[in-house]
Structure formats: structure tokens, C-alpha cells
Design an enzyme around this catalytic site. Structure first.
Site, short mmCIF file in Angstrom:
data_model
loop_
_atom_site.label_atom_id
_atom_site.label_comp_id
_atom_site.label_asym_id
_atom_site.label_seq_id
_atom_site.Cartn_x
_atom_site.Cartn_y
_atom_site.Cartn_z
N LYS A 196 0.81 -1.40 0.02
CA LYS A 196 -0.03 0.46 -0.30
C LYS A 196 0.99 1.73 0.13
O LYS A 196 0.67 2.07 -0.99
CB LYS A 196 -0.70 -0.29 1.25
CG LYS A 196 -1.70 1.07 0.98
CD LYS A 196 -2.76 1.21 2.51
CE LYS A 196 -3.19 2.35 2.27
NZ LYS A 196 -4.50 2.31 3.98
N GLU A 202 10.70 -5.02 4.56
CA GLU A 202 11.14 -6.16 4.12
C GLU A 202 10.30 -6.27 2.50
O GLU A 202 11.42 -6.91 1.41
CB GLU A 202 10.09 -7.12 4.59
CG GLU A 202 10.18 -6.74 5.90
CD GLU A 202 9.18 -5.92 6.94
OE1 GLU A 202 9.08 -5.35 6.69
OE2 GLU A 202 9.37 -6.26 7.90
N GLY A 256 -4.09 -2.08 5.19
CA GLY A 256 -3.91 -2.72 4.63
C GLY A 256 -5.09 -4.19 5.06
O GLY A 256 -4.50 -5.04 3.74
N ARG A 257 -4.83 -4.69 6.05
CA ARG A 257 -5.70 -5.74 6.47
C ARG A 257 -7.04 -6.29 5.52
O ARG A 257 -7.65 -7.10 5.90
CB ARG A 257 -5.59 -6.01 8.63
CG ARG A 257 -5.80 -4.67 9.05
CD ARG A 257 -5.88 -4.94 10.52
NE ARG A 257 -6.53 -3.46 11.22
CZ ARG A 257 -5.64 -2.75 11.12
NH1 ARG A 257 -4.42 -2.17 10.49
NH2 ARG A 257 -6.08 -1.52 11.78
N GLU A 342 -4.32 -6.56 15.03
CA GLU A 342 -4.06 -5.09 14.79
C GLU A 342 -5.02 -3.90 14.64
O GLU A 342 -4.64 -2.63 14.74
CB GLU A 342 -2.94 -5.13 13.52
CG GLU A 342 -2.04 -3.65 12.86
CD GLU A 342 -1.69 -4.43 11.39
OE1 GLU A 342 -2.11 -4.08 9.88
OE2 GLU A 342 -0.52 -4.86 10.99
N HIS A 373 -4.18 -33.55 17.60
CA HIS A 373 -3.35 -34.79 18.39
C HIS A 373 -2.16 -33.89 18.63
O HIS A 373 -0.75 -33.76 18.71
CB HIS A 373 -2.33 -35.65 16.88
CG HIS A 373 -3.26 -36.45 16.77
ND1 HIS A 373 -4.30 -37.21 17.15
CD2 HIS A 373 -4.34 -36.15 15.54
CE1 HIS A 373 -4.64 -38.47 16.37
NE2 HIS A 373 -5.27 -37.38 15.74
N LYS A 501 10.05 -0.64 14.08
CA LYS A 501 10.49 -0.64 12.90
C LYS A 501 11.80 0.98 13.04
O LYS A 501 12.58 0.64 12.42
CB LYS A 501 8.70 0.36 11.68
CG LYS A 501 8.12 -0.76 11.27
CD LYS A 501 7.18 -0.17 10.37
CE LYS A 501 6.00 -0.99 9.36
NZ LYS A 501 5.18 -0.24 8.66
O1 F6P Z 1 3.26 -2.26 9.42
C1 F6P Z 1 2.00 -2.83 9.09
C2 F6P Z 1 1.42 -2.34 8.03
O2 F6P Z 1 2.30 -1.76 8.59
C3 F6P Z 1 0.01 -3.47 7.99
O3 F6P Z 1 -1.25 -3.20 8.53
C4 F6P Z 1 0.48 -3.72 6.44
O4 F6P Z 1 -0.53 -4.47 6.12
C5 F6P Z 1 1.50 -4.38 6.49
O5 F6P Z 1 2.37 -3.72 7.24
C6 F6P Z 1 2.54 -3.71 5.10
O6 F6P Z 1 1.94 -2.54 4.98
P1 F6P Z 1 2.45 -1.91 2.95
O7 F6P Z 1 1.33 -2.45 2.31
O8 F6P Z 1 2.41 -0.42 2.81
O9 F6P Z 1 3.75 -2.17 2.69
#
Ligand code: F6P
Length: 535
Positions: A196, A202, A256-257, A342, A373, A501
Site C-alpha cells: 500500500k 521488507e 492493509g488488513r 492489529e 493431536h 520499525k
Molecule cells: O506494519 C504493519 C503494516 O502497516 C500493516 O498494517 C500492513 O498490512 C503491512 O504493514 C504492509 O504494509 P504495506 O502494504 O504498506 O507494505
């Protein structure tokens, strides 16, 4: 709310065994259906007076008005000044969704149309790799909401995949990208950078490595053919070197979620096809309608939310296990962990005041029967009481009905055993019938007794189809919203992820310089040990 629930829970003294004995009709009455789902909530610590009290409490939280504000595009994400309109992503052209009085439906349909057209081009071999070969594999690089939703859905709907094979890379651990790319051919691989913000450390790290992977094998000019971006940040996408026609956008009012319904779902549109993706959206849309229209007592997400609040705030129960008896839902609880924790893992209210009641429980789970199990011992006989959501379907997809019957028999057996247990008298009698000596039987009785009274819901569907999956996901989304209203928290920000972060950015240079003197002695010593053992 806190006081109301503690008074109510302190008066609660009925076990599930008593409730069913006194009211054999519970199993028929405490069931609601809607949007292709059936929720059996009869095995919960509720009777009509508790349910009535919970529904009254909900009304006192101004729930109707808050739900109206959600669907009317009010800026209910009050710390970021944003609307929360993921239901609009499921819209049909006849629907109306407005922000600041302006309709957003045409934009939603056009963004979806752009992605669908590209997905069809990839599926039909019109959009090829740089050497003209058709795309066989799609790698989605993203994390959190830009990974968990598409990954979970692609696993759940695996039998529907008839296009390029989807793969998901999220972790900054180089092993993740390595292990995915190692089996792929750059000539036939399309990489989707799903972010987003297009700034997530990462994702951008893995994106650059994937870019190098393509360039090293096919040349720099090939990169344009093998990349697309799913983002709201067009400047950053351009700066990364992806052209505008390969950028599939969405909007800041999509959290995002909650973004699997948006162009973040492009890997699904390509692998499953737009028709199946449409079916996923229509299932979710049906649940939106159910959530808007059904009275609280007949409303699946509302009941799920009320039961959760009853256990969390009335009894202080700390977890919720989500146990799908559907192997293909094996990433569902991981997906829900982000959606619920979250969203509702908050400790101040919408006005910023500290709150003196509990909010989101820990969400966890694994598919049945595997969990039986592993951790079911604790669920049956441990000291922790953990409410459960069982999820199951009547008919299997692409597998034999005998296995499915066995799976379902296990699911029903577990909710029954957890609810009603096995008394010490029964256990003793069984051992007597098996000619166990009296002394041995007395010694073993406490170990072999099941206290029961472990509450659970069972969410049932005809079959795990795109429609029922869409409906199931949306049911949890609306449950989360409803609980956020009751707890008076903002479910749509996530400031809690920021400190880690920032600390990571501050620490990265220390891995080169060896100097972490602004950090604690623990961190300094761990860094020293890591650097000593790096080579
Ligand atoms: O760090 C949390 C977060 O902001 C989530 O809410 C989000 O889904 C994820 O990182 C990834 O964010 P992006 O889509 O901006 O890379």
C-alpha cells in the site's frame, strides 16, 4: 460496559450440561443463518437474558449510528482522518458508496477493470515475459495485509486455480525469496510488488532482489515485462521503475488488513481468474447486506462480536482459537491474527484516554484434525478456558466424501466433548466395566475426567466456495468492527507497529559499526555476540 458485564458474569452459574438439559431446544434455537453461513452458538455460556443484556449493551454503544457511519464513508479512522470503506471494494455498479458526498463506485469499478484486463492478458498469454514466453508463475512480494489475504485465499481456493501458479514472499529473511525463486524460471515469472505504502522495508528489500534476479538473467530491459505494482503510492512506484500501466492502484480508505478485495488481490485475479474473484466479492457483499440488515439477534457478525466481548470482558478469557476443519483454510487463523489483533489490540479509546477494560484476545489456531493431536489436550483438560470457533462445510471440494465425513465427525465430536466432558462417575464406571481394579481406577479417575463446559461456536457452510469464503472473511471483518464499537477504540490504525520499525532502522548501522551504545546492555551484548559469530 465493564461493570455491566462483570455484574452479569458474576451471576452466571449454569454449565452447558445444565443449559442443554433444561432447554433441549437450544440446538435449534441458538442458530442463525445468513449469506451462505450457519452459525450454531448454542454451546455458549448464554441464555436469553444474557443475550438480551448483550444486545442492550450494544445499542447503548451507539452501534446503529456507527455502522451507518462505516457504510456512509464517514472518517471513522479518527487518528488518520480516513474513511473505512472496504465494503465498497465489493460494490456492483448499482451500489452507492460516497466519501465527502462524492461517489467512489466508478473509481472502484475502473481500478478493478484495469486489473481484470491485465489478469486476462497474463492468463491468455497476451502479456508475456520479455522473451515472448507466456507467464506460468506469479510471485507476490508483500507483507502483512499485502500478503496474508491473497496467500490465505489462494490456499483456500486451490482447486479453482487454472492460471499461472501463485507464490508468496513476505519475510525479509533471504531464505523466503530464495526458496521461492529457486524453482522458478525468470523467463516465465511475473513479480507483483504489493505494498500500500510502497515503503515497507521488507517488501522493498525483496523487490530489489527480485529485480536483480530478472535483470541478471534476462537483462535490465526485461524488468518492465516482469514486474507490476499494487499500491497507492504512484510516485514511489515510478521511482522504482514500474510504468503507470503496470501500476494497479487503490485508496487510503482501504486498510492493509482489509485490502484483499482491492488490487492487492491481483495474484488471485491472475491465478483464479476474474470470474472466481468476482464470486469471492459477491459472497462478501452478501455478508455486508446481512450485517446491515439483520437484527442483532439474527446477525452473524454481531453475535460473534457479542460472544467475544462476553468472554473477554465478563470472564477475562484471554484467547480465541479459530479451528477450521478444512485443510485448505490452514492460513485462515494467521490471516485473522492480523485482522483482529492489529485492529483491536488497543489500550486507549477513540478520545485517547486509557481504558480500564480488556480488548482483543489472542487469536490463534490450526486446522482440525491436526490440532487434535497437538494442543487439544489443553483445550479439554488444561486450566485455561479458550472459546473456539469451529469452521466446517457439508461437502468437500475435489476430494472424496468418505474423508470429509470422517473430518466432520471429528469436528462435531470435539465440540460435543468440549461442551459436555465426561464426569468422574462415568470414567470410574467405564473402568469398572473394563475390569480395572478398584484401586487403579480411583488413582486414574482425576487424570481421565473431562470437566467439559468449554464453549464453542460452529460456523458451517455448504461447501468452501469463493462465495462462502468471501462471506466468511467479511463476517470476521464486521465482527472486528462491532467489537471496536463496543470497546470504543479505533480499529483502523496500527501505531503499535511503528516503534519496532524505527528501532530497526536505528540499529541497522550498528551491524556495520559494532557500536550500539545508545541501546540497552542486553541489546549491546546480543549484537556483540552476533558480530563475533557472523564469520
Ligand atoms: O506494519 C504493519 C503494516 O502497516 C500493516 O498494517 C500492513 O498490512 C503491512 O504493514 C504492509 O504494509 P504495506 O502494504 O504498506 O507494505
Amino acid at each position: 460496559m465493564k461493570d455491566q458485564l462483570s455484574i452479569l458474569s458474576s451471576q452466571w452459574n449454569q454449565s452447558l450440561t445444565t443449559l442443554f438439559k433444561n432447554d433441549p431446544g437450544r440446538g435449534v434455537r441458538y442458530v442463525v443463518e445468513g449469506a451462505g453461513l450457519r452459525l450454531d452458538y448454542s454451546k455458549h455460556w448464554v441464555d436469553q437474558s444474557v443475550l438480551d443484556a448483550l444486545i442492550t449493551m450494544l445499542a447503548e454503544c451507539d452501534f446503529d449510528s456507527m455502522r451507518q457511519q462505516l457504510f456512509e464513508g464517514e472518517k471513522i479512522n479518527c487518528t488518520e482522518g480516513r474513511a473505512v470503506l472496504h465494503p465498497a471494494l465489493r460494490a456492483k455498479s448499482s451500489d452507492e458508496f460516497l466519501i465527502d458526498g462524492v461517489s467512489i463506485v466508478a473509481d472502484v469499478l475502473s481500478a478493478r477493470g484495469h486489473a481484470y484486463a491485465f489478469a486476462e492478458d497474463v492468463r491468455n498469454g497476451v502479456a508475456t515475459g520479455a522473451t515472448g514466453k507466456p507467464i506460468t508463475d506469479v510471485v507476490n512480494i508483500g507483507i502483512g495485509g499485502s500478503d496474508l489475504g491473497p496467500l490465505m485465499v489462494s490456499e483456500a481456493l486451490k482447486p479453482y486455480i487454472d492460471g499461472p501458479k501463485p507464490h508468496y514472499v513476505s519475510n525479509v529473511d533471504g531464505a523466503h525469496l530464495h526458496d521461492v525463486l529457486t524453482d522458478l524460471d525468470p523467463e516465465t515469472t511475473l513479480v507483483l510488488i504489493a505494498s500500500k505504502t510502497f515503503t515497507t522495508q521488507e517488501t522493498m528489500h525483496n523487490a530489489k532482489k527480485a529485480q536483480r534476479w530478472i535483470a541478471d538473467s534476462l537483462g535490465q530491459q526485461a524488468v518492465a515485462h516482469h514486474f507490476a505494482a499494487l499500491s497507492t503510492n504512484s510516485d514511489a512506484v515510478k521511482a522504482f521503475g514500474i510504468s503507470e500501466d503496470r501500476m494497479f492502484g487503490f485508496w487510503d480508505w482501504v486498510g492493509g488488513r482489509y485490502s484483499v478485495w482491492s488490487n492487492i488481490g491481483l495474484s488471485l485475479m491472475i491465478s483464479l481468474g476474474p470470474d472466481v474473484f468476482d464470486r469471492l466479492l459477491s459472497g462478501a457483499r452478501e455478508m455486508d447486506q446481512h450485517f446491515r440488515d439483520a437484527s442483532p439477534a439474527r446477525n452473524i457478525p454481531v453475535l460473534m462480536a457479542l460472544l467475544g466481548v462476553w468472554y473477554r470482558n465478563g470472564f477475562g478469557l484471554e484467547t480465541l482459537a479459530v479451528l477450521p476443519y478444512e485443510q485448505r483454510l490452514h492460513r485462515f487463523s494467521a490471516y485473522l491474527q492480523q485482522m483482529e489483533m492489529e485492529s483491536n489490540g488497543k489500550r486507549v479509546d477513540r478520545e485517547g484516554q486509557s481504558i480500564d477494560y480488556e480488548t482483543c484476545p489472542v487469536i490463534w489456531g490450526e486446522p482440525g484434525t491436526n490440532g487434535q493431536h497437538a494442543f487439544f489436550q489443553l483445550l479439554h483438560q488444561g486450566t485455561l478456558i479458550c472459546p473456539i470457533d469451529f469452521i466446517m462445510s457439508a461437502r468437500p471440494v475435489n476430494t472424496d466424501s468418505e474423508s470429509h465425513m470422517l473430518l466432520n465427525a471429528n469436528c462435531l465430536a470435539q465440540s460435543e466433548s468440549l461442551a459436555f466432558g465426561k464426569s468422574s462417575d462415568q470414567v470410574y464406571q467405564d473402568m469398572m466395566d473394563q475390569n480395572v481394579s478398584e484401586a487403579e481406577a480411583k488413582r486414574l479417575v482425576p487424570h481421565r475426567t473431562f470437566p467439559g463446559n468449554r464453549p464453542s461456536s460452529t460456523i458451517m457452510m455448504q461447501q468452501l466456495t469463493p462465495e462462502s469464503l468471501g462471506s466468511l472473511i467479511a463476517a470476521y471483518e464486521h465482527k472486528v468492527f462491532t467489537q471496536g464499537v463496543i470497546w470504543n477504540i479505533n480499529s483502523y490504525d496500527q501505531w503499535g507497529v511503528e516503534l519496532g520499525k524505527a528501532q530497526c532502522n536505528a540499529l541497522r548501522p550498528s551491524f556495520i559499526s559494532g557500536d550500539a551504545s545508545t541501546f540497552s546492555s542486553s541489546t549491546q551484548e546480543m549484537l556483540r555476540w552476533l558480530l563475533q559469530n557472523t564469520h
